[in-house]
Design an enzyme around this catalytic site. Structure first.
Site, PDB file in Angstrom:
ATOM      1  N   LEU A  87     -45.264 -22.979 -35.275  1.00 32.13           N
ATOM      2  CA  LEU A  87     -46.630 -23.537 -34.649  1.00 32.13           C
ATOM      3  C   LEU A  87     -47.451 -23.317 -34.759  1.00 32.13           C
ATOM      4  O   LEU A  87     -47.349 -21.801 -35.225  1.00 32.13           O
ATOM      5  CB  LEU A  87     -46.224 -23.911 -32.801  1.00 32.13           C
ATOM      6  N   GLU A 117     -47.298 -26.187 -21.818  1.00 29.68           N
ATOM      7  CA  GLU A 117     -46.163 -25.642 -21.376  1.00 29.68           C
ATOM      8  C   GLU A 117     -46.061 -23.743 -21.171  1.00 29.68           C
ATOM      9  O   GLU A 117     -47.304 -23.255 -22.208  1.00 29.68           O
ATOM     10  CB  GLU A 117     -45.289 -25.802 -21.995  1.00 29.68           C
ATOM     11  N   LYS A 119     -46.982 -20.649 -22.655  1.00 32.25           N
ATOM     12  CA  LYS A 119     -45.547 -20.006 -24.601  1.00 32.25           C
ATOM     13  C   LYS A 119     -44.216 -18.662 -23.934  1.00 32.25           C
ATOM     14  O   LYS A 119     -45.632 -17.448 -23.956  1.00 32.25           O
ATOM     15  CB  LYS A 119     -46.738 -19.898 -25.517  1.00 32.25           C
ATOM     16  N   ASP A 121     -42.191 -15.360 -24.645  1.00 26.93           N
ATOM     17  CA  ASP A 121     -42.681 -14.650 -26.273  1.00 26.93           C
ATOM     18  C   ASP A 121     -41.512 -13.910 -26.307  1.00 26.93           C
ATOM     19  O   ASP A 121     -40.878 -13.404 -25.436  1.00 26.93           O
ATOM     20  CB  ASP A 121     -44.203 -13.756 -25.859  1.00 26.93           C
ATOM     21  N   ARG A 140     -33.472 -18.808 -35.533  1.00 26.90           N
ATOM     22  CA  ARG A 140     -34.564 -19.292 -35.770  1.00 26.90           C
ATOM     23  C   ARG A 140     -34.083 -19.603 -37.239  1.00 26.90           C
ATOM     24  O   ARG A 140     -33.823 -19.801 -38.058  1.00 26.90           O
ATOM     25  CB  ARG A 140     -36.100 -19.482 -35.248  1.00 26.90           C
ATOM     26  N   TYR A 234     -36.393 -25.318 -23.898  1.00 28.58           N
ATOM     27  CA  TYR A 234     -37.665 -26.393 -24.085  1.00 28.58           C
ATOM     28  C   TYR A 234     -37.668 -27.333 -24.581  1.00 28.58           C
ATOM     29  O   TYR A 234     -38.736 -28.317 -24.651  1.00 28.58           O
ATOM     30  CB  TYR A 234     -39.089 -25.421 -24.292  1.00 28.58           C
ATOM     31  N   LYS A 322     -53.393 -19.296 -28.075  1.00 29.81           N
ATOM     32  CA  LYS A 322     -52.398 -18.137 -27.652  1.00 29.81           C
ATOM     33  C   LYS A 322     -53.835 -17.279 -26.980  1.00 29.81           C
ATOM     34  O   LYS A 322     -55.175 -17.521 -27.338  1.00 29.81           O
ATOM     35  CB  LYS A 322     -52.769 -16.888 -29.195  1.00 29.81           C
ATOM     36  N   CYS A 414     -40.842  23.358 -15.328  1.00 31.86           N
ATOM     37  CA  CYS A 414     -40.772  22.108 -14.205  1.00 31.86           C
ATOM     38  C   CYS A 414     -42.251  22.103 -13.741  1.00 31.86           C
ATOM     39  O   CYS A 414     -43.074  23.199 -12.596  1.00 31.86           O
ATOM     40  CB  CYS A 414     -39.770  21.509 -13.337  1.00 31.86           C
ATOM     41  N   CYS A 417     -41.518  21.873  -9.181  1.00 32.37           N
ATOM     42  CA  CYS A 417     -40.905  22.656  -8.915  1.00 32.37           C
ATOM     43  C   CYS A 417     -40.953  24.502  -9.682  1.00 32.37           C
ATOM     44  O   CYS A 417     -40.453  25.217  -9.409  1.00 32.37           O
ATOM     45  CB  CYS A 417     -39.651  23.057  -8.490  1.00 32.37           C
ATOM     46  N   CYS A 432     -35.665  18.975 -15.775  1.00 31.35           N
ATOM     47  CA  CYS A 432     -35.502  19.912 -14.536  1.00 31.35           C
ATOM     48  C   CYS A 432     -34.169  19.601 -14.157  1.00 31.35           C
ATOM     49  O   CYS A 432     -34.035  18.457 -13.732  1.00 31.35           O
ATOM     50  CB  CYS A 432     -36.791  19.876 -14.078  1.00 31.35           C
ATOM     51  N   CYS A 437     -35.702  19.977  -6.500  1.00 34.20           N
ATOM     52  CA  CYS A 437     -37.296  19.325  -7.168  1.00 34.20           C
ATOM     53  C   CYS A 437     -37.139  18.373  -6.551  1.00 34.20           C
ATOM     54  O   CYS A 437     -37.149  17.276  -7.136  1.00 34.20           O
ATOM     55  CB  CYS A 437     -37.207  19.243  -8.637  1.00 34.20           C
TER      56      CYS A 437
HETATM   57  P1  AMP Z   1     -45.235 -18.861 -33.427  1.00 31.67           P
HETATM   58  O1  AMP Z   1     -44.135 -17.971 -33.347  1.00 31.67           O
HETATM   59  O2  AMP Z   1     -46.488 -17.895 -32.809  1.00 31.67           O
HETATM   60  O3  AMP Z   1     -44.861 -19.241 -34.615  1.00 31.67           O
HETATM   61  O4  AMP Z   1     -45.182 -19.760 -32.536  1.00 31.67           O
HETATM   62  C1  AMP Z   1     -44.008 -20.803 -32.744  1.00 31.67           C
HETATM   63  C2  AMP Z   1     -43.253 -20.308 -31.853  1.00 31.67           C
HETATM   64  O5  AMP Z   1     -43.485 -20.197 -30.091  1.00 31.67           O
HETATM   65  C3  AMP Z   1     -41.871 -20.991 -31.611  1.00 31.67           C
HETATM   66  O6  AMP Z   1     -40.450 -20.494 -32.540  1.00 31.67           O
HETATM   67  C4  AMP Z   1     -41.032 -21.129 -29.959  1.00 31.67           C
HETATM   68  O7  AMP Z   1     -40.115 -19.900 -30.599  1.00 31.67           O
HETATM   69  C5  AMP Z   1     -42.314 -20.192 -29.646  1.00 31.67           C
HETATM   70  N1  AMP Z   1     -42.069 -20.614 -27.976  1.00 31.67           N
HETATM   71  C6  AMP Z   1     -42.529 -19.671 -26.798  1.00 31.67           C
HETATM   72  N2  AMP Z   1     -42.461 -21.322 -25.668  1.00 31.67           N
HETATM   73  C7  AMP Z   1     -42.391 -22.605 -26.428  1.00 31.67           C
HETATM   74  C8  AMP Z   1     -42.725 -23.954 -25.707  1.00 31.67           C
HETATM   75  N3  AMP Z   1     -42.912 -23.991 -24.793  1.00 31.67           N
HETATM   76  N4  AMP Z   1     -42.156 -24.887 -26.923  1.00 31.67           N
HETATM   77  C9  AMP Z   1     -41.820 -24.566 -27.808  1.00 31.67           C
HETATM   78  N5  AMP Z   1     -42.481 -23.299 -28.422  1.00 31.67           N
HETATM   79  C10 AMP Z   1     -42.383 -22.222 -27.550  1.00 31.67           C
HETATM   80 ZN    ZN Z   2     -38.588  20.617 -11.262  1.00 32.70          ZN
END
Ligand code: AMP
Ligand code: ZN
Length: 674
Positions: A87, A117, A119, A121, A140, A234, A322, A414, A417, A432, A437
């Site tokens: 993205l 939505e 994002k 991680d 991916r 998603y 971000k 320790c 203790c 320990c 303890c």
């Molecule tokens: P980036 O890795 O920073 O390029 O961000 C793109 C990645 O965000 C996508 O490949 C997805 O793995 C992830 N992602 C997380 N949440 C979402 C979401 N709600 N919709 C689409 N992609 C998402």
């Molecule tokens: Zn101890």
């Protein structure tokens, strides 16, 4: 060939799978279980049993695959029919408005409907369903081709292995489709995993994203299974295209299909509504059970999406806003040591207080000595720290060495203790081992009371907290001195429940030696080792006095376990504890099986199928009483295979190898019961 499984068993297996599927959904997707973990386990154990005895009844979508299949040699790569693109990023609200302008100009419209939505991680994954069954999970990769990680993916419990017919129907979908989403690790699972890694001296992960990705891309799926991963869906594709005219419809349908999908997405009329969404979640995102690093904004209409199309790297109809990174520099003023609940010493950096993302930070865990060495960190250095969500911040790297820097050393004693600190050869952690303890009292008590240890029902963490905090219990032996009025005065206790607890404690004195050994919580001494030790030593005193060599003589006890036992009993506080327990009436002696004869000495037995006159355990006990032993699998060396009703593959193996086969009557005759 094994005897064909009876139809009743087949039906039972199918019913169990359906039940398990439903309860997995309640627990892992809805977060709202209907039955206890123990009840769930019971269903699973029964299903495993059936599948073990009748492998032909196993199916690739059976919940039993959740524990992980055999490790593989390498990954195979798979080409994505529809590329999994990255993205475009927006690091400011102005960049979001710029994106909106491009979209509107591209389409020639005044206002666009967006979906905002979270994002997530983690690691993006494509799931292919065929005929309602999960057929393949692929990473991916570079967007065009990814790695086939199907066996790993199957261990993630919020990913359905099969979608039931009725559910598909309701969602107006056929059985073939693709779901895309993110494999993530919740903050809780992440912290628990690192704590666990600290214990065993494994790799420490810097954030939940890396750990989720690392946990999926391993060759041994049983590792993935242990990592408690989650999945948020998603995208929903049918024939490699979005399944519905609107993205919002896909998100709704994913929920219907019993995927875990976010509840927090929002339909936004125009970009300013999106900006508001981003702002409101920036304030709240810390409270989420998982981490989000931004907001993904998508044009809702698939028709408009198609008009806009893609660049070579990313769709023109979506963007990732971000959140700013939360990193700061500060000085490490000191490194102190904390003693964890299991006795592990964890070094902690005392920081010059600094604001990171609106919160003052003054401590940061350094996990263990290896991590300090990896960072090359000395006291006095300037470091870069990062705070991800509510997780304790961590040190990313040393940015400047301090002028008067000095190295950190683990203390010899320790800090809680004063007992001597132990380190096992080849392990990272320092410990320990004093059971009493203060730092580990509560944990030791809970372990001691556990179902497989002393089995003191009613001694849960709420009660243990109070007993320790009020100073009523300082070590395990103090439990046996508790008085009724003391216990009844605790919160959540009435006279009756207090008496019940005291009765339970009293009854626990009768536990066999194996359980008491296990209950002490000696490192590396699990239930089985407890049993083996109890077969070898006749009392706690004898075990406590054993030398390294004597311990190593015990079956399955290696140098590491033996050293840990010696360490444990070399601690004066622990010696004292054994004496106190004995005084309190905990005097277990070995539970050697009463030997009736020696006629089966050296003979090994395997049981398969159900016996009519006794349980397998009882039959096993009889074998032991006559000096024989029970083994789990058939080999050429096996002396007898006892076959009951509906025997499994062991029966075939016995025939193949020509091992003597007995039915129950033959067995009874052999042991002299008839
Ligand atoms: P980036 O890795 O920073 O390029 O961000 C793109 C990645 O965000 C996508 O490949 C997805 O793995 C992830 N992602 C997380 N949440 C979402 C979401 N709600 N919709 C689409 N992609 C998402
Ligand atoms: Zn101890």
């Amino acid at each position: 060939m094994a005897k064909a499984a009876p139809a009743t068993l087949k039906r039972e297996a199918e019913e169990l799978r359906e039940k398990l599927r439903y309860h997995e959904y309640r627990y892992h997707v809805l977060d709202d279980p209907e039955i206890s973990d123990a009840a769930y386990d019971k269903l699973l154990v029964r299903l495993k049993e059936i599948e073990a005895e009748h492998p032909e009844l196993s199916t690739p979508d059976s919940p039993t695959v959740r524990v992980g299949a055999q490790p593989r040699e390498g990954f195979t790569t798979v080409k994505h029919v529809r590329p999994m693109l990255s993205l475009d990023n927006a690091f400011s609200f102005d960049a979001l408005r710029e994106f909106d302008r491009r979209v509107r100009e591209g389409i020639g419209r005044e206002e666009i409907e967006y979906i905002a939505e979270h994002k997530f991680d983690g690691l993006s994954i494509s799931l292919l369903y065929e005929d309602g069954m999960l057929a393949r999970g692929v990473t991916r990769g570079d967007g065009t081709t990814g790695e086939d990680v199907t066996p790993n993916i199957k261990t993630i419990r919020s990913i359905p292995l099969r979608i039931e017919e009725s559910v598909l129907k309701k969602a107006k979908l056929k059985g073939d489709f693709e779901v895309r989403g993110e494999v993530i690790m919740t903050r809780k699972a992440f912290e628990a995993m690192n704590r666990q890694q600290e214990q065993v001296g494994g790799k420490i992960f810097v954030n939940a994203r890396n750990s989720a990705a690392g946990s999926v891309r391993v060759l041994d799926p049983s590792i993935t299974a242990q990592r408690k991963l989650d999945f948020f869906a998603y995208y929903l594709l049918v024939n490699d295209k979005p399944a519905f005219p609107k993205h919002s419809e896909s998100l709704e349908t994913l929920k219907q299909l019993r995927f875990r999908a976010s509840d927090d997405w929002k339909l936004c009329d125009g970009i300013e509504a999106v900006v508001k969404y981003c702002e409101s979640w920036d304030a709240k995102r810390e409270k989420l059970p998982y981490e989000i690093d931004g907001v993904v904004v998508k044009v809702n209409s698939v028709g408009v999406q198609n008009e806009l199309g893609f660049t070579s790297k990313s769709p023109r109809w979506a963007i990732a806003y971000k959140y700013p990174a939360r990193q700061e520099q500060t000085v490490v003023n000191d490194i102190i040591v904390q003693v964890g609940r299991t006795g592990t010493l964890t070094p902690v950096a005392v920081l010059e207080p600094v604001q990171v993302g609106g919160v003052t930070v003054s401590r940061s865990t350094l996990h263990n000595m290896d991590e300090i060495e990896r960072l090359g960190l000395h006291i006095g250095d300037t470091v870069l720290i990062e705070r991800a969500g509510e997780v304790i911040p961590h040190v990313l790297k040393v940015v400047k060495e301090g002028k008067n820097r000095r190295a950190f050393r683990m203390p010899k004693e320790c800090p809680e203790c004063g007992s001597k600190i132990h380190k096992v050869e080849g392990e990272v952690a320092y410990r320990c081992v004093n059971v009493a303890c203060p730092a580990k009292r509560k944990e030791s008590l809970l372990h001691f009371a556990g179902r497989h240890a002393m089995d003191i029902d009613g001694l849960g963490d709420k009660i243990v907290d109070q007993l320790v905090d009020k100073g009523l219990v300082k070590d395990l032996a103090d439990l046996y001195k508790l008085k009724l009025d003391e216990v009844a005065a605790l919160e959540r206790m009435a006279e009756k429940s207090a008496q019940n607890l005291l009765d339970e404690i009293e009854a626990s004195k009768k536990n066999p030696l194996s359980r008491v050994i296990y209950a002490l919580g000696i490192q590396f001494v699990g239930e089985r080792t407890g049993q083996l030790l109890a077969e070898h030593f006749s009392s706690l005193e004898e075990l406590a006095g054993a030398k390294q060599e004597q311990l190593e003589e015990v079956n399955e006890v290696g140098p590491k376990v033996a050293a840990s036992i010696v360490d444990f009993f070399s601690e004066p506080a622990n010696k004292q504890l054994i004496k106190k327990l004995e005084k309190a009436g905990v005097r277990p002696t070995a539970e050697k099986t009463k030997v009736k004869s020696n006629k089966l000495a050296g003979k090994s037995f395997v049981f398969t199928g159900g016996l009519a006159n006794r349980s397998r355990e009882e039959a096993g006990e009889i074998v032991k009483q006559h000096g024989g032993k029970i083994v789990g699998s058939v080999s050429k060396k096996t002396n007898y295979v006892v076959v009951g009703a509906d025997p499994g593959s062991k029966y075939d193996k016995a025939k193949e190898l020509g091992v003597p086969i007995l039915d129950e009557a033959g067995f009874e005759k052999l042991v002299g019961l008839k």
